[in-house]
Design a protein around this motif. Structure first.
Motif, PDB file in Angstrom:
ATOM      1  N   THR A 113      -9.889  -1.824   8.285  1.00 46.45           N
ATOM      2  CA  THR A 113      -8.729  -2.587   8.746  1.00 46.45           C
ATOM      3  C   THR A 113      -8.526  -3.773   7.822  1.00 46.45           C
ATOM      4  O   THR A 113      -9.462  -4.537   7.572  1.00 46.45           O
ATOM      5  CB  THR A 113      -8.928  -3.095  10.182  1.00 46.45           C
ATOM      6  N   GLN A 114      -7.318  -3.920   7.314  1.00 47.63           N
ATOM      7  CA  GLN A 114      -6.953  -5.095   6.528  1.00 47.63           C
ATOM      8  C   GLN A 114      -5.826  -5.818   7.260  1.00 47.63           C
ATOM      9  O   GLN A 114      -4.698  -5.319   7.344  1.00 47.63           O
ATOM     10  CB  GLN A 114      -6.499  -4.701   5.122  1.00 47.63           C
ATOM     11  N   ASP A 115      -6.184  -6.970   7.848  1.00 52.60           N
ATOM     12  CA  ASP A 115      -5.207  -7.785   8.558  1.00 52.60           C
ATOM     13  C   ASP A 115      -4.623  -8.801   7.601  1.00 52.60           C
ATOM     14  O   ASP A 115      -5.362  -9.549   6.949  1.00 52.60           O
ATOM     15  CB  ASP A 115      -5.861  -8.506   9.738  1.00 52.60           C
ATOM     16  N   HIS A 116      -3.303  -8.833   7.528  1.00 55.48           N
ATOM     17  CA  HIS A 116      -2.599  -9.739   6.635  1.00 55.48           C
ATOM     18  C   HIS A 116      -1.874 -10.808   7.454  1.00 55.48           C
ATOM     19  O   HIS A 116      -1.684 -10.648   8.662  1.00 55.48           O
ATOM     20  CB  HIS A 116      -1.599  -8.959   5.776  1.00 55.48           C
ATOM     21  N   PRO A 117      -1.444 -11.897   6.836  1.00 56.37           N
ATOM     22  CA  PRO A 117      -0.715 -12.930   7.569  1.00 56.37           C
ATOM     23  C   PRO A 117       0.531 -12.356   8.254  1.00 56.37           C
ATOM     24  O   PRO A 117       1.215 -11.495   7.693  1.00 56.37           O
ATOM     25  CB  PRO A 117      -0.336 -13.937   6.477  1.00 56.37           C
ATOM     26  N   GLY A 118       0.789 -12.836   9.477  1.00 58.68           N
ATOM     27  CA  GLY A 118       1.916 -12.320  10.235  1.00 58.68           C
ATOM     28  C   GLY A 118       1.555 -11.011  10.924  1.00 58.68           C
ATOM     29  O   GLY A 118       0.395 -10.624  11.012  1.00 58.68           O
ATOM     30  N   ASP A 119       2.548 -10.297  11.367  1.00 58.53           N
ATOM     31  CA  ASP A 119       2.331  -9.039  12.090  1.00 58.53           C
ATOM     32  C   ASP A 119       2.191  -7.873  11.127  1.00 58.53           C
ATOM     33  O   ASP A 119       2.944  -6.898  11.164  1.00 58.53           O
ATOM     34  CB  ASP A 119       3.500  -8.808  13.060  1.00 58.53           C
ATOM     35  N   GLU A 120       1.215  -7.981  10.231  1.00 59.60           N
ATOM     36  CA  GLU A 120       1.002  -6.941   9.228  1.00 59.60           C
ATOM     37  C   GLU A 120      -0.474  -6.556   9.197  1.00 59.60           C
ATOM     38  O   GLU A 120      -1.334  -7.392   8.940  1.00 59.60           O
ATOM     39  CB  GLU A 120       1.432  -7.424   7.839  1.00 59.60           C
ATOM     40  N   SER A 121      -0.755  -5.289   9.465  1.00 59.71           N
ATOM     41  CA  SER A 121      -2.124  -4.775   9.396  1.00 59.71           C
ATOM     42  C   SER A 121      -2.092  -3.366   8.829  1.00 59.71           C
ATOM     43  O   SER A 121      -1.189  -2.581   9.140  1.00 59.71           O
ATOM     44  CB  SER A 121      -2.778  -4.744  10.784  1.00 59.71           C
ATOM     45  N   ASP A 122      -3.071  -3.054   8.000  1.00 59.69           N
ATOM     46  CA  ASP A 122      -3.231  -1.699   7.473  1.00 59.69           C
ATOM     47  C   ASP A 122      -4.557  -1.150   7.969  1.00 59.69           C
ATOM     48  O   ASP A 122      -5.573  -1.858   7.958  1.00 59.69           O
ATOM     49  CB  ASP A 122      -3.225  -1.713   5.940  1.00 59.69           C
ATOM     50  N   GLN A 123      -4.545   0.106   8.408  1.00 61.89           N
ATOM     51  CA  GLN A 123      -5.768   0.753   8.870  1.00 61.89           C
ATOM     52  C   GLN A 123      -5.879   2.151   8.282  1.00 61.89           C
ATOM     53  O   GLN A 123      -4.894   2.885   8.188  1.00 61.89           O
ATOM     54  CB  GLN A 123      -5.802   0.845  10.403  1.00 61.89           C
ATOM     55  N   ARG A 132     -11.679  13.044   3.540  1.00 56.15           N
ATOM     56  CA  ARG A 132     -10.374  12.469   3.252  1.00 56.15           C
ATOM     57  C   ARG A 132     -10.177  11.168   4.022  1.00 56.15           C
ATOM     58  O   ARG A 132     -10.757  10.964   5.090  1.00 56.15           O
ATOM     59  CB  ARG A 132      -9.248  13.437   3.588  1.00 56.15           C
ATOM     60  N   VAL A 133      -9.373  10.293   3.423  1.00 62.82           N
ATOM     61  CA  VAL A 133      -8.990   9.039   4.057  1.00 62.82           C
ATOM     62  C   VAL A 133      -7.583   9.211   4.608  1.00 62.82           C
ATOM     63  O   VAL A 133      -6.671   9.633   3.894  1.00 62.82           O
ATOM     64  CB  VAL A 133      -9.024   7.870   3.040  1.00 62.82           C
ATOM     65  N   ARG A 134      -7.425   8.901   5.892  1.00 58.15           N
ATOM     66  CA  ARG A 134      -6.127   9.062   6.548  1.00 58.15           C
ATOM     67  C   ARG A 134      -5.621   7.710   7.025  1.00 58.15           C
ATOM     68  O   ARG A 134      -6.341   6.977   7.694  1.00 58.15           O
ATOM     69  CB  ARG A 134      -6.261  10.028   7.731  1.00 58.15           C
ATOM     70  N   ARG A 135      -4.393   7.382   6.704  1.00 57.84           N
ATOM     71  CA  ARG A 135      -3.806   6.118   7.140  1.00 57.84           C
ATOM     72  C   ARG A 135      -3.456   6.213   8.624  1.00 57.84           C
ATOM     73  O   ARG A 135      -2.927   7.232   9.089  1.00 57.84           O
ATOM     74  CB  ARG A 135      -2.557   5.795   6.325  1.00 57.84           C
ATOM     75  N   ILE A 136      -3.757   5.130   9.376  1.00 57.88           N
ATOM     76  CA  ILE A 136      -3.421   5.072  10.792  1.00 57.88           C
ATOM     77  C   ILE A 136      -2.047   4.436  10.928  1.00 57.88           C
ATOM     78  O   ILE A 136      -1.840   3.284  10.524  1.00 57.88           O
ATOM     79  CB  ILE A 136      -4.453   4.259  11.597  1.00 57.88           C
ATOM     80  N   LEU A 269     -16.001  -3.487  -1.115  1.00 64.62           N
ATOM     81  CA  LEU A 269     -16.521  -2.833   0.080  1.00 64.62           C
ATOM     82  C   LEU A 269     -15.382  -2.495   1.043  1.00 64.62           C
ATOM     83  O   LEU A 269     -15.444  -1.509   1.776  1.00 64.62           O
ATOM     84  CB  LEU A 269     -17.530  -3.761   0.771  1.00 64.62           C
ATOM     85  N   PHE A 270     -14.323  -3.328   1.006  1.00 63.91           N
ATOM     86  CA  PHE A 270     -13.219  -3.185   1.950  1.00 63.91           C
ATOM     87  C   PHE A 270     -12.011  -2.526   1.280  1.00 63.91           C
ATOM     88  O   PHE A 270     -10.881  -2.961   1.428  1.00 63.91           O
ATOM     89  CB  PHE A 270     -12.838  -4.569   2.489  1.00 63.91           C
ATOM     90  N   SER A 271     -12.284  -1.461   0.545  1.00 65.14           N
ATOM     91  CA  SER A 271     -11.232  -0.704  -0.142  1.00 65.14           C
ATOM     92  C   SER A 271     -11.272   0.740   0.340  1.00 65.14           C
ATOM     93  O   SER A 271     -12.224   1.170   0.997  1.00 65.14           O
ATOM     94  CB  SER A 271     -11.469  -0.738  -1.656  1.00 65.14           C
ATOM     95  N   GLN A 272     -10.246   1.516   0.023  1.00 62.16           N
ATOM     96  CA  GLN A 272     -10.251   2.926   0.404  1.00 62.16           C
ATOM     97  C   GLN A 272     -11.380   3.668  -0.300  1.00 62.16           C
ATOM     98  O   GLN A 272     -11.957   4.610   0.254  1.00 62.16           O
ATOM     99  CB  GLN A 272      -8.902   3.558   0.080  1.00 62.16           C
TER     100      GLN A 272
END
Length: 286
Positions: A113-123, A132-136, A269-272
Motif C-alpha cells: 500500500t502506498q498512501d499519498h497526500p489527499g485521497d490517493e492510495s495505490d494497492q 503475478r502482481v495485481r493492482r487493487i 522494499l516498498f516497490s512492486q
C-alpha cells in the motif's frame, strides 16, 4: 505495558496502518452517543484531537512479526503468520508492506500500500501461485483482505481533513477513561463507512476502540479493539487487537510477537519488485 480487564495498564515511563500495526479494547460506554445525529462541520477541539492521534510518534519506520487468527463460533480457528513493514515518508506519504509466511497455502502472499497526500492510495496484491502482481481497484475498498475482517480500506491511511470530527463526550474502555471522537467522511463516496466512533485514550493517543458504521446504518457493523499496549523503543505500540464483524460473529485478531523501529528501511522494499521478491526483506525482519 497497558491492559484493561482485557487491557494492560501503562507502566511508567502507540487500522494499519491502525489495523496492522495497524495496525491497532473492553466495551466503551457509547450508549446513544454512538448514533447521535451526524454533523456536517467539525469543532476545533475534535480536529485538534484527531490531529494529535494522526501525528502520534510512530518512528520513521517499523517492522513487526504478527500472528493473525481468524475465528468464528463453532469453527476451528485458523492461524497465519505475517511480517509488516511500515515507512513514514512525511507529509501524509506512508508506505506499508504485508507478507504472509505461514501456512503454506498463503505463504509468500503480499500486499503493498502506498498512501499519498489527499485521497490517493495505490494497492497491489502479490499472488505467488500465479507469480503475478495485481493492482487493487479503488472500488474494492470494501473487499475483505485475504478472507479476514479487515477491508482493504482499513489498511489505508486516512488523513484528518478527509473527515468532519466532533467530540461526543467521555467514555470508558475496561476502566480506562477515553474521549469519544465521531468522524464522518467529508465526501461520502471516498469511504465504505458512513461514520467512525473512536474512544481515544489521552495518555497514549491510541484509539482503544473504534466502531465502524456503514451507510444508513444506526448500529456499527464492525468494531476494532486494542487489548494490549506497550512502549517499545519509546513508542506506544498496539501488541494485541481484534476486529469483530458484529453481524456474523466472525473475528480477526492480530498479535504482535516482535517489533523493531527505525531501521532505515529502503524505499526499494516498498516497490512492486520488492512485493514479488521477499528476499529483500530478510535482513529487516525483527
Amino acid at each position: 505495558m497497558l491492559k484493561t480487564r482485557g487491557f494492560v495498564r501503562p507502566t511508567p515511563g502507540r487500522w494499519v496502518p491502525w489495523a496492522v500495526g495497524l495496525f491497532a479494547v473492553s466495551l466503551c460506554t457509547l450508549g446513544n452517543i454512538a448514533v447521535a445525529a451526524q454533523k456536517t462541520s467539525s469543532d476545533a477541539a475534535a480536529v485538534e484531537l484527531a490531529r494529535l492521534v494522526y501525528d502520534r510518534p510512530n518512528g520513521k519506520d517499523a517492522s513487526s512479526q504478527v500472528i493473525m487468527r481468524l475465528a468464528q463460533k463453532g469453527k476451528n480457528t485458523r492461524q497465519r503468520v505475517l511480517y509488516s513493514y511500515v515507512k513514514d515518508k512525511a507529509r501524509s506519504e506512508r508506505w506499508t508492506l504485508l507478507r504472509f509466511v505461514e501456512p503454506t497455502d498463503i505463504e509468500g502472499t503480499g500486499l503493498l500500500t502506498q498512501d499519498h497526500p489527499g485521497d490517493e492510495s495505490d494497492q497491489w496484491l502479490y499472488l505467488p501461485a500465479l507469480d503475478r502482481v495485481r493492482r487493487i481497484s479503488s472500488s474494492r475498498k470494501g473487499g475483505r483482505f485475504v478472507g479476514s475482517d479487515f477491508f482493504y480500506e482499513d489498511l489505508r491511511d486516512r488523513e484528518v481533513d478527509m473527515d468532519h470530527h466532533r467530540l461526543a463526550g467521555k467514555g470508558k474502555v475496561g476502566g480506562l477513561q477515553c474521549d469519544i471522537l465521531e468522524s464522518v467522511p467529508v465526501d461520502p463516496d471516498n469511504s465504505v463507512y458512513s461514520k467512525r466512533v473512536s474512544c481515544i485514550h489521552r495518555k497514549t493517543l491510541i484509539p482503544l476502540q473504534v466502531d465502524l458504521f456503514e451507510k444508513s446504518g444506526k448500529k456499527p457493523v464492525k468494531r476494532l479493539r486494542a487489548r494490549k499496549i506497550k512502549k517499545i523503543q519509546g513508542y506506544w505500540t498496539v501488541l494485541d487487537s481484534t476486529m469483530y464483524d458484529l453481524e456474523t460473529g466472525h473475528q480477526t485478531s492480530l498479535e504482535t510477537q516482535k517489533t523493531k523501529y527505525d531501521q532505515a528501511l529502503p524505499d526499494s522494499l516498498f516497490s512492486q519488485q520488492g512485493l514479488s521478491d521477499d528476499s529483500r526483506e530478510i535482513n529487516y525482519r525483527p
